[in-house]
Scaffold this motif. Sequence first.
Motif, PDB file in Angstrom:
ATOM      1  N   VAL A  61       0.895  -1.357   0.136  1.00 49.30           N
ATOM      2  CA  VAL A  61       0.066   0.213  -0.098  1.00 49.30           C
ATOM      3  C   VAL A  61       1.195   1.045  -0.035  1.00 49.30           C
ATOM      4  CG1 VAL A  61      -1.688   1.493   1.416  1.00 49.30           C
ATOM      5  CG2 VAL A  61      -1.931  -0.974   1.136  1.00 49.30           C
ATOM      6  N   LEU A  62       1.996   1.123   0.776  1.00 51.00           N
ATOM      7  CA  LEU A  62       3.002   2.401   0.869  1.00 51.00           C
ATOM      8  C   LEU A  62       3.527   2.692  -0.472  1.00 51.00           C
ATOM      9  CD1 LEU A  62       4.404   1.775   4.468  1.00 51.00           C
ATOM     10  CD2 LEU A  62       2.801   3.500   3.898  1.00 51.00           C
ATOM     11  N   ALA A  63       3.946   1.426  -1.046  1.00 56.48           N
ATOM     12  CA  ALA A  63       4.628   1.288  -2.397  1.00 56.48           C
ATOM     13  C   ALA A  63       3.781   2.038  -3.719  1.00 56.48           C
ATOM     14  CB  ALA A  63       4.899   0.199  -2.758  1.00 56.48           C
ATOM     15  N   ALA A  64       2.596   1.566  -3.388  1.00 61.69           N
ATOM     16  CA  ALA A  64       1.612   2.023  -4.576  1.00 61.69           C
ATOM     17  C   ALA A  64       1.205   3.410  -4.428  1.00 61.69           C
ATOM     18  CB  ALA A  64       0.164   1.382  -4.512  1.00 61.69           C
ATOM     19  N   THR A  65       1.136   4.026  -2.902  1.00 65.40           N
ATOM     20  CA  THR A  65       0.880   5.549  -2.875  1.00 65.40           C
ATOM     21  C   THR A  65       2.150   6.429  -3.209  1.00 65.40           C
ATOM     22  OG1 THR A  65      -0.556   5.038  -0.952  1.00 65.40           O
ATOM     23  CG2 THR A  65       0.100   7.316  -1.140  1.00 65.40           C
ATOM     24  N   MET A  66       3.240   5.841  -2.878  1.00 63.91           N
ATOM     25  CA  MET A  66       4.533   6.311  -3.312  1.00 63.91           C
ATOM     26  C   MET A  66       4.689   6.278  -4.830  1.00 63.91           C
ATOM     27  SD  MET A  66       7.115   4.632  -0.387  1.00 63.91           S
ATOM     28  CE  MET A  66       8.732   5.573  -0.920  1.00 63.91           C
ATOM     29  N   ASN A  67       4.172   5.530  -5.359  1.00 58.07           N
ATOM     30  CA  ASN A  67       4.198   5.499  -6.872  1.00 58.07           C
ATOM     31  C   ASN A  67       3.261   6.290  -7.717  1.00 58.07           C
ATOM     32  OD1 ASN A  67       5.667   4.390  -9.355  1.00 58.07           O
ATOM     33  ND2 ASN A  67       3.586   3.539  -9.540  1.00 58.07           N
ATOM     34  N   LEU A  88      12.493   2.047   3.952  1.00 59.52           N
ATOM     35  CA  LEU A  88      12.583   0.289   3.964  1.00 59.52           C
ATOM     36  C   LEU A  88      11.616  -0.129   2.883  1.00 59.52           C
ATOM     37  CD1 LEU A  88      12.008  -0.322   7.591  1.00 59.52           C
ATOM     38  CD2 LEU A  88      14.161  -0.619   6.725  1.00 59.52           C
ATOM     39  N   VAL A  89      10.764   0.618   2.453  1.00 64.13           N
ATOM     40  CA  VAL A  89       9.799   0.093   1.243  1.00 64.13           C
ATOM     41  C   VAL A  89      10.715   0.202   0.119  1.00 64.13           C
ATOM     42  CG1 VAL A  89       7.721   0.913  -0.088  1.00 64.13           C
ATOM     43  CG2 VAL A  89       7.631   0.873   2.243  1.00 64.13           C
ATOM     44  N   LEU A  90      11.387   1.277  -0.344  1.00 67.18           N
ATOM     45  CA  LEU A  90      12.382   1.446  -1.334  1.00 67.18           C
ATOM     46  C   LEU A  90      13.305   0.314  -1.256  1.00 67.18           C
ATOM     47  CD1 LEU A  90      13.136   5.183  -1.832  1.00 67.18           C
ATOM     48  CD2 LEU A  90      11.931   3.488  -3.567  1.00 67.18           C
ATOM     49  N   GLN A  91      13.925  -0.038  -0.228  1.00 63.17           N
ATOM     50  CA  GLN A  91      15.126  -1.233  -0.088  1.00 63.17           C
ATOM     51  C   GLN A  91      14.546  -2.744  -0.249  1.00 63.17           C
ATOM     52  OE1 GLN A  91      16.640  -0.111   3.888  1.00 63.17           O
ATOM     53  NE2 GLN A  91      18.040   0.993   2.733  1.00 63.17           N
ATOM     54  N   MET A  92      13.215  -2.594  -0.134  1.00 66.17           N
ATOM     55  CA  MET A  92      12.692  -3.817  -0.456  1.00 66.17           C
ATOM     56  C   MET A  92      12.780  -4.300  -1.850  1.00 66.17           C
ATOM     57  SD  MET A  92       9.061  -4.153   1.781  1.00 66.17           S
ATOM     58  CE  MET A  92       8.637  -5.670   1.290  1.00 66.17           C
ATOM     59  N   GLN A  93      12.902  -3.442  -2.731  1.00 64.01           N
ATOM     60  CA  GLN A  93      13.426  -3.451  -4.294  1.00 64.01           C
ATOM     61  C   GLN A  93      12.286  -4.636  -4.894  1.00 64.01           C
ATOM     62  OE1 GLN A  93      17.507  -3.987  -5.170  1.00 64.01           O
ATOM     63  NE2 GLN A  93      17.960  -2.063  -4.018  1.00 64.01           N
ATOM     64  N   VAL A  94      11.143  -4.400  -4.839  1.00 61.08           N
ATOM     65  CA  VAL A  94      10.267  -5.529  -5.543  1.00 61.08           C
ATOM     66  C   VAL A  94       9.999  -4.966  -6.835  1.00 61.08           C
ATOM     67  CG1 VAL A  94       7.930  -6.216  -5.197  1.00 61.08           C
ATOM     68  CG2 VAL A  94       9.076  -5.882  -3.449  1.00 61.08           C
ATOM     69  N   PRO A  95      10.217  -5.863  -7.910  1.00 59.60           N
ATOM     70  CA  PRO A  95      10.036  -5.190  -9.247  1.00 59.60           C
ATOM     71  C   PRO A  95       8.341  -4.980  -9.455  1.00 59.60           C
ATOM     72  CG  PRO A  95      11.408  -7.499  -9.278  1.00 59.60           C
ATOM     73  CD  PRO A  95      10.779  -7.218  -7.619  1.00 59.60           C
ATOM     74  N   GLY A  96       8.234  -3.899 -10.341  1.00 60.50           N
ATOM     75  CA  GLY A  96       6.898  -3.527 -10.426  1.00 60.50           C
ATOM     76  C   GLY A  96       6.215  -2.574  -9.742  1.00 60.50           C
ATOM     77  N   TRP A  97       6.730  -2.263  -8.399  1.00 60.20           N
ATOM     78  CA  TRP A  97       6.103  -1.586  -7.386  1.00 60.20           C
ATOM     79  C   TRP A  97       6.330  -0.135  -7.789  1.00 60.20           C
ATOM     80  CZ3 TRP A  97       6.447  -3.550  -1.756  1.00 60.20           C
ATOM     81  CH2 TRP A  97       5.864  -4.701  -1.687  1.00 60.20           C
ATOM     82  N   PHE A  98       7.473   0.263  -8.405  1.00 62.30           N
ATOM     83  CA  PHE A  98       7.801   1.603  -8.647  1.00 62.30           C
ATOM     84  C   PHE A  98       8.122   1.834 -10.177  1.00 62.30           C
ATOM     85  CE2 PHE A  98       8.901   1.313  -4.265  1.00 62.30           C
ATOM     86  CZ  PHE A  98       8.327   2.381  -3.677  1.00 62.30           C
ATOM     87  N   TRP A 103      10.889   5.951  -8.772  1.00 61.18           N
ATOM     88  CA  TRP A 103      11.940   5.441  -8.182  1.00 61.18           C
ATOM     89  C   TRP A 103      13.092   6.453  -8.118  1.00 61.18           C
ATOM     90  CZ3 TRP A 103      13.126   0.980  -5.583  1.00 61.18           C
ATOM     91  CH2 TRP A 103      14.441   0.566  -5.696  1.00 61.18           C
ATOM     92  N   SER A 104      13.355   7.238  -8.965  1.00 58.25           N
ATOM     93  CA  SER A 104      14.400   8.144  -8.886  1.00 58.25           C
ATOM     94  C   SER A 104      13.816   9.202  -7.919  1.00 58.25           C
ATOM     95  CB  SER A 104      14.580   8.826 -10.111  1.00 58.25           C
ATOM     96  OG  SER A 104      15.660   9.736 -10.209  1.00 58.25           O
ATOM     97  N   PHE A 105      12.760   9.547  -7.980  1.00 59.95           N
ATOM     98  CA  PHE A 105      12.101  10.830  -7.177  1.00 59.95           C
ATOM     99  C   PHE A 105      12.221  10.524  -5.678  1.00 59.95           C
ATOM    100  CE2 PHE A 105       8.303  12.038  -4.485  1.00 59.95           C
ATOM    101  CZ  PHE A 105       8.489  13.747  -4.634  1.00 59.95           C
ATOM    102  N   TRP A 106      12.054   9.352  -5.187  1.00 62.02           N
ATOM    103  CA  TRP A 106      12.019   8.908  -3.741  1.00 62.02           C
ATOM    104  C   TRP A 106      13.403   8.767  -3.436  1.00 62.02           C
ATOM    105  CZ3 TRP A 106       8.643  10.098  -0.370  1.00 62.02           C
ATOM    106  CH2 TRP A 106       7.377  10.256  -0.695  1.00 62.02           C
ATOM    107  N   PRO A 122      15.571   1.011 -11.257  1.00 55.62           N
ATOM    108  CA  PRO A 122      14.669   0.454 -10.387  1.00 55.62           C
ATOM    109  C   PRO A 122      14.946  -1.013 -10.539  1.00 55.62           C
ATOM    110  CG  PRO A 122      13.507   1.327 -12.177  1.00 55.62           C
ATOM    111  CD  PRO A 122      14.704   1.862 -12.116  1.00 55.62           C
ATOM    112  N   PRO A 123      14.230  -2.062  -9.878  1.00 56.97           N
ATOM    113  CA  PRO A 123      14.328  -3.586 -10.079  1.00 56.97           C
ATOM    114  C   PRO A 123      13.359  -3.835 -11.297  1.00 56.97           C
ATOM    115  CG  PRO A 123      13.353  -3.105  -8.143  1.00 56.97           C
ATOM    116  CD  PRO A 123      13.969  -2.064  -8.391  1.00 56.97           C
ATOM    117  N   ASP A 124      14.032  -4.724 -12.120  1.00 53.68           N
ATOM    118  CA  ASP A 124      13.409  -5.313 -13.303  1.00 53.68           C
ATOM    119  C   ASP A 124      12.331  -6.462 -13.021  1.00 53.68           C
ATOM    120  OD1 ASP A 124      14.061  -3.038 -14.824  1.00 53.68           O
ATOM    121  OD2 ASP A 124      15.745  -4.302 -15.645  1.00 53.68           O
ATOM    122  N   ARG A 125      11.411  -6.825 -13.762  1.00 49.87           N
ATOM    123  CA  ARG A 125      10.591  -8.084 -13.613  1.00 49.87           C
ATOM    124  C   ARG A 125      11.393  -9.013 -14.502  1.00 49.87           C
ATOM    125  NH1 ARG A 125       4.076  -6.702 -13.399  1.00 49.87           N
ATOM    126  NH2 ARG A 125       4.255  -4.978 -11.825  1.00 49.87           N
TER     127      ARG A 125
END
Length: 127
Positions: A61-67, A88-98, A103-106, A122-125
């Motif tokens: 939810v946090l990543a979707a809002t950040m994105n 911490l949300v950015l450091q999770m580096q889940v592909p497709g979330w950002f 990604w650059s902005f945050w 950003p991490p690739d899928r």
Amino acid sequence: MIRSRRVTITPDDQPLNRIVMIIDREIWYNCTVQEQTLLLFAKKYLWWQKPEKAVVNRERVLAATMNSGSLEDYQALYRIFGKQTLVLVLQMQVPGWFSPKSWSFWHRVLDLVPLSEAVPPPPDREL
């Protein structure tokens, strides 16, 4: 005592910090400010899921809002959850979330990369 069309909750029935009652198809929560914020953003940015199910994965939810959020949403995230949680949300580096843009902005907003250096991609899928 709280009454609605479907449920009656007395003070003895209330679980610790969470009261769930159904009023005219709407689910209302009496919870912490963080939980309320997550529910609002889940409804707004993860519209295909029910908010109460989406908030199980708080980081999503946090990543979707950040994105996809607005400036006001970003300010609310920073104020309510703090820099540490957003990092911490950015450091999770889940592909497709950002997206690359968010990604650059945050990375810049949270001072994760010096201005003299490029932001990592950003991490690739993987398909």
